[in-house]
Design a protein around this motif. Sequence first.
Motif, PDB file in Angstrom:
ATOM      1  N   THR A  13      26.152  -6.359  -1.272  1.00 50.03           N
ATOM      2  CA  THR A  13      25.050  -7.382  -1.039  1.00 50.03           C
ATOM      3  C   THR A  13      25.738  -8.924  -0.670  1.00 50.03           C
ATOM      4  OG1 THR A  13      22.957  -8.286  -2.018  1.00 50.03           O
ATOM      5  CG2 THR A  13      24.910  -8.198  -3.180  1.00 50.03           C
ATOM      6  N   SER A  14      24.852  -9.704  -0.244  1.00 47.31           N
ATOM      7  CA  SER A  14      25.232 -11.044   0.312  1.00 47.31           C
ATOM      8  C   SER A  14      24.391 -12.126  -0.391  1.00 47.31           C
ATOM      9  CB  SER A  14      25.868 -11.242   1.473  1.00 47.31           C
ATOM     10  OG  SER A  14      24.216 -11.114   2.163  1.00 47.31           O
TER      11      SER A  14
ATOM     12  N   ARG B 218      15.651 -12.696   1.151  1.00 48.86           N
ATOM     13  CA  ARG B 218      14.668 -11.720   0.932  1.00 48.86           C
ATOM     14  C   ARG B 218      14.039 -12.006  -0.340  1.00 48.86           C
ATOM     15  NH1 ARG B 218      14.365  -7.209   4.391  1.00 48.86           N
ATOM     16  NH2 ARG B 218      15.843  -7.472   5.922  1.00 48.86           N
ATOM     17  N   THR B 219      14.558 -12.678  -1.290  1.00 47.34           N
ATOM     18  CA  THR B 219      13.884 -13.126  -2.620  1.00 47.34           C
ATOM     19  C   THR B 219      13.894 -14.557  -3.173  1.00 47.34           C
ATOM     20  OG1 THR B 219      15.761 -12.959  -3.585  1.00 47.34           O
ATOM     21  CG2 THR B 219      15.149 -10.954  -3.164  1.00 47.34           C
TER      22      THR B 219
ATOM     23  N   SER C 221      19.472  -2.393  -4.760  1.00 46.24           N
ATOM     24  CA  SER C 221      17.821  -2.717  -4.609  1.00 46.24           C
ATOM     25  C   SER C 221      17.294  -3.195  -5.868  1.00 46.24           C
ATOM     26  CB  SER C 221      17.369  -1.005  -3.938  1.00 46.24           C
ATOM     27  OG  SER C 221      17.489  -0.365  -5.236  1.00 46.24           O
TER      28      SER C 221
ATOM     29  N   ILE D 140      19.556  -7.184  -8.240  1.00 48.19           N
ATOM     30  CA  ILE D 140      19.330  -8.567  -7.774  1.00 48.19           C
ATOM     31  C   ILE D 140      18.221  -9.434  -8.188  1.00 48.19           C
ATOM     32  CG2 ILE D 140      20.811  -8.343  -5.564  1.00 48.19           C
ATOM     33  CD1 ILE D 140      17.812  -8.179  -4.104  1.00 48.19           C
ATOM     34  N   LEU D 141      17.138  -8.759  -8.647  1.00 46.73           N
ATOM     35  CA  LEU D 141      16.016  -9.548  -8.925  1.00 46.73           C
ATOM     36  C   LEU D 141      15.696 -10.006 -10.279  1.00 46.73           C
ATOM     37  CD1 LEU D 141      13.320  -7.028  -7.317  1.00 46.73           C
ATOM     38  CD2 LEU D 141      14.018  -9.332  -6.473  1.00 46.73           C
ATOM     39  N   PHE D 142      16.211  -9.234 -11.200  1.00 41.80           N
ATOM     40  CA  PHE D 142      15.738  -9.409 -12.534  1.00 41.80           C
ATOM     41  C   PHE D 142      16.753 -10.235 -13.485  1.00 41.80           C
ATOM     42  CE2 PHE D 142      13.439  -5.577 -10.860  1.00 41.80           C
ATOM     43  CZ  PHE D 142      12.321  -5.996 -11.408  1.00 41.80           C
TER      44      PHE D 142
ATOM     45  N   PHE E  74      12.527   1.641  -9.765  1.00 41.60           N
ATOM     46  CA  PHE E  74      11.947   0.759  -8.860  1.00 41.60           C
ATOM     47  C   PHE E  74      11.745   0.784  -7.472  1.00 41.60           C
ATOM     48  CE2 PHE E  74      12.050  -3.847  -7.069  1.00 41.60           C
ATOM     49  CZ  PHE E  74      10.863  -4.128  -7.787  1.00 41.60           C
TER      50      PHE E  74
ATOM     51  N   PHE F 294       5.999  -4.193  -3.532  1.00 39.78           N
ATOM     52  CA  PHE F 294       5.898  -5.454  -2.683  1.00 39.78           C
ATOM     53  C   PHE F 294       4.709  -5.465  -2.278  1.00 39.78           C
ATOM     54  CE2 PHE F 294       6.287  -8.644   0.700  1.00 39.78           C
ATOM     55  CZ  PHE F 294       7.421  -9.251   0.336  1.00 39.78           C
TER      56      PHE F 294
ATOM     57  N   ALA G 279       1.767  -5.537  -4.416  1.00 45.26           N
ATOM     58  CA  ALA G 279       1.790  -6.899  -5.239  1.00 45.26           C
ATOM     59  C   ALA G 279       1.006  -8.106  -4.505  1.00 45.26           C
ATOM     60  CB  ALA G 279       3.276  -7.441  -5.624  1.00 45.26           C
TER      61      ALA G 279
ATOM     62  N   HIS H 132       3.414 -15.398 -11.398  1.00 50.53           N
ATOM     63  CA  HIS H 132       4.508 -14.560 -11.671  1.00 50.53           C
ATOM     64  C   HIS H 132       5.632 -14.753 -10.623  1.00 50.53           C
ATOM     65  CE1 HIS H 132       7.415 -11.451 -12.810  1.00 50.53           C
ATOM     66  NE2 HIS H 132       6.750 -10.724 -12.045  1.00 50.53           N
TER      67      HIS H 132
ATOM     68  N   ARG I 118       8.925 -14.235  -1.508  1.00 50.81           N
ATOM     69  CA  ARG I 118       8.229 -13.866  -0.226  1.00 50.81           C
ATOM     70  C   ARG I 118       6.951 -13.354  -0.640  1.00 50.81           C
ATOM     71  NH1 ARG I 118      11.753  -9.784   1.195  1.00 50.81           N
ATOM     72  NH2 ARG I 118      10.137  -8.963   3.027  1.00 50.81           N
TER      73      ARG I 118
ATOM     74  N   ASN J 295      13.301 -12.991 -11.342  1.00 50.74           N
ATOM     75  CA  ASN J 295      12.209 -12.104 -12.000  1.00 50.74           C
ATOM     76  C   ASN J 295      12.474 -12.149 -13.539  1.00 50.74           C
ATOM     77  OD1 ASN J 295      10.081 -10.654 -12.802  1.00 50.74           O
ATOM     78  ND2 ASN J 295      10.134  -9.393 -10.776  1.00 50.74           N
TER      79      ASN J 295
HETATM   80  O1  UT7 Z   1       7.789  -8.190 -10.837  1.00 50.21           O
HETATM   81  C1  UT7 Z   1       7.299  -6.809 -10.677  1.00 50.21           C
HETATM   82  C2  UT7 Z   1       7.088  -6.758  -9.176  1.00 50.21           C
HETATM   83  N1  UT7 Z   1       8.178  -6.759  -8.784  1.00 50.21           N
HETATM   84  C3  UT7 Z   1       8.223  -7.474  -7.212  1.00 50.21           C
HETATM   85  O2  UT7 Z   1       7.248  -7.455  -7.063  1.00 50.21           O
HETATM   86  C4  UT7 Z   1       9.480  -6.932  -6.376  1.00 50.21           C
HETATM   87  C5  UT7 Z   1       8.945  -6.240  -5.048  1.00 50.21           C
HETATM   88  N2  UT7 Z   1       9.903  -5.945  -4.080  1.00 50.21           N
HETATM   89  C6  UT7 Z   1      10.834  -6.821  -3.419  1.00 50.21           C
HETATM   90  O3  UT7 Z   1      10.930  -7.876  -4.028  1.00 50.21           O
HETATM   91  C7  UT7 Z   1      11.608  -6.358  -2.334  1.00 50.21           C
HETATM   92  O4  UT7 Z   1      10.953  -5.203  -1.984  1.00 50.21           O
HETATM   93  C8  UT7 Z   1      13.026  -6.208  -2.422  1.00 50.21           C
HETATM   94  C9  UT7 Z   1      13.669  -7.528  -2.849  1.00 50.21           C
HETATM   95  C10 UT7 Z   1      13.120  -5.285  -3.675  1.00 50.21           C
HETATM   96  C11 UT7 Z   1      13.765  -5.725  -1.358  1.00 50.21           C
HETATM   97  O5  UT7 Z   1      13.468  -6.276  -0.328  1.00 50.21           O
HETATM   98  P1  UT7 Z   1      12.923  -5.863   1.180  1.00 50.21           P
HETATM   99  O6  UT7 Z   1      12.690  -6.900   2.132  1.00 50.21           O
HETATM  100  O7  UT7 Z   1      11.765  -4.908   0.834  1.00 50.21           O
HETATM  101  O8  UT7 Z   1      13.899  -4.885   1.629  1.00 50.21           O
HETATM  102  P2  UT7 Z   1      14.182  -3.219   2.091  1.00 50.21           P
HETATM  103  O9  UT7 Z   1      14.065  -2.647   0.896  1.00 50.21           O
HETATM  104  O10 UT7 Z   1      13.292  -2.976   3.125  1.00 50.21           O
HETATM  105  O11 UT7 Z   1      15.598  -3.212   2.624  1.00 50.21           O
HETATM  106  C12 UT7 Z   1      15.930  -3.704   4.005  1.00 50.21           C
HETATM  107  C13 UT7 Z   1      17.549  -3.545   4.309  1.00 50.21           C
HETATM  108  C14 UT7 Z   1      17.724  -1.786   3.925  1.00 50.21           C
HETATM  109  O12 UT7 Z   1      18.975  -1.728   4.811  1.00 50.21           O
HETATM  110  P3  UT7 Z   1      18.653  -0.730   6.238  1.00 50.21           P
HETATM  111  O13 UT7 Z   1      17.871   0.551   5.642  1.00 50.21           O
HETATM  112  O14 UT7 Z   1      17.511  -1.580   6.879  1.00 50.21           O
HETATM  113  O15 UT7 Z   1      19.969  -0.607   6.838  1.00 50.21           O
HETATM  114  C15 UT7 Z   1      18.400  -1.985   2.492  1.00 50.21           C
HETATM  115  O16 UT7 Z   1      19.412  -0.846   2.351  1.00 50.21           O
HETATM  116  O17 UT7 Z   1      18.025  -4.256   3.324  1.00 50.21           O
HETATM  117  C16 UT7 Z   1      19.173  -3.397   2.461  1.00 50.21           C
HETATM  118  N3  UT7 Z   1      19.068  -3.951   1.111  1.00 50.21           N
HETATM  119  C17 UT7 Z   1      20.002  -4.626   1.020  1.00 50.21           C
HETATM  120  N4  UT7 Z   1      21.114  -5.488   1.673  1.00 50.21           N
HETATM  121  C18 UT7 Z   1      21.885  -6.200   0.811  1.00 50.21           C
HETATM  122  C19 UT7 Z   1      18.423  -3.704  -0.081  1.00 50.21           C
HETATM  123  N5  UT7 Z   1      18.866  -4.291  -0.929  1.00 50.21           N
HETATM  124  C20 UT7 Z   1      19.851  -5.085  -0.550  1.00 50.21           C
HETATM  125  C21 UT7 Z   1      20.741  -6.137  -1.136  1.00 50.21           C
HETATM  126  N6  UT7 Z   1      21.611  -6.495  -0.307  1.00 50.21           N
HETATM  127  N7  UT7 Z   1      20.681  -6.421  -2.237  1.00 50.21           N
END
Ligand code: UT7
Length: 367
Positions: free
Chosen positions: A30-31, A38-39, A152, A155-157, A214, A220, A223, A251, A256, A281
């Motif tokens: 990750t980076s 993204r978060t 995936s 990174i969040l919690f 998760f 997302f 939510a 919360h 985003r 989170n």
């Molecule tokens: O508190 C309870 C409620 N919780 C929430 O509300 C959290 C809800 N979800 C989220 O916050 C977001 O869905 C995440 C932060 C978990 C993920 O963000 P996203 O914008 O939905 O990313 P994505 O899952 O659509 O992934 C986009 C791309 C994927 O790569 P490809 O398939 O496009 O090549 C993922 O593999 O980003 C990749 N990716 C990452 N890259 C770098 C997923 N996680 C990471 C990461 N670092 N940590």
Amino acid sequence: MTRRAVITGWGRCVPPVALTNADLERLCDTSDEWIVARTGISERRISHVEGTDLAELAARRALACAGLGAADLDLILVATCTPELLCPSVAAMVQHRLGAVNAAAFDLNAACSGFVYATANVTGMVQSGFVERVLVIGVEKLHVAMDYRDRSTCILFGDGAGAVVYEATDSGAGVLSVDLGADGSKGGTMVLQAMGTRGDPYGGRTPEETRLHFEGQAVFKIAVQGIAGSATRALERAGLGADDVDIVIPHQANGRIIESAARRLGVDSERVFVNIGQLGNTAAASIPMAISDAVDSGRVNPDDVVVLTAFGGGVTWGSIVMQWGDRTEPVGTHEGELPPTDATVFDLLESNLDFYAPLHADEPPAT
Ligand code: UT7
């Protein structure tokens, strides 16, 4: 005048050891750039003590802030989905440690919506005359369920605790309306299995059973819609609209999600409190920690209309509309701190990384 529950004390406990995005870059692919974009999260906390210790300190700070003693409390209600023990409850352990001898105590689990659900309970109990002074705590030690090689989720919690004191008042201030809901059919999107009795309760948990399941993208979408819909219903019940809101304290799920939900709700970003950057989170702890931060940083003024809104596992959601009271300065402060630690974040995560390693045996080692 209607009898209402108003916040008179607030406090939080942030564990000292941070897990930064740079640390995560060493654990998974990750980076910092991706995570921030993204978060909105730059770091989260990893607790070196039990959640009950965090809860106790947040509680002591909230009580001092309210100018109350522990014996003044009628009830201690703890929202958590990561309790130190199932029985006795965290609330009962905190009751004992504080010496809150007149207080009933119980825990409640509505995942990230837990603090809102707890406030709804308190509102009903205060309005019925059953209680006068209540301590509500949100606490989580979520890092136990994080697999730090699974980018995936990890990174969040983060870990932390926040607490507020609610007191009965007939001043006109306090909780004006509540909206609560749940949709158990979507419960599979966020599953924390290891705290339950499912599976073999005698065999010890496997890493797969222990880590949070998760489905980020699905969550997302639900939510954003859930938060905006719930907050709108709560405002309607209070006879108010988006323009009447002084501050939304949501919360802290993801920067985003907060932005999108606020846009749907019709509240501009200046009126939305966000502190996810340094804490991540923290599920049920996030709203009471955010209340504490918002008040201490001057973002809440006397008589403000405040909206709390949350979404979480179950799935569950809920919103509260309240009018703040006449005080935003603490009556007193509690000087205690957590026991110090020399541990680095990698020391604290050593057993976690060992435990989840078998799930990644076929992958190249982290750099
Ligand atoms: O508190 C309870 C409620 N919780 C929430 O509300 C959290 C809800 N979800 C989220 O916050 C977001 O869905 C995440 C932060 C978990 C993920 O963000 P996203 O914008 O939905 O990313 P994505 O899952 O659509 O992934 C986009 C791309 C994927 O790569 P490809 O398939 O496009 O090549 C993922 O593999 O980003 C990749 N990716 C990452 N890259 C770098 C997923 N996680 C990471 C990461 N670092 N940590």
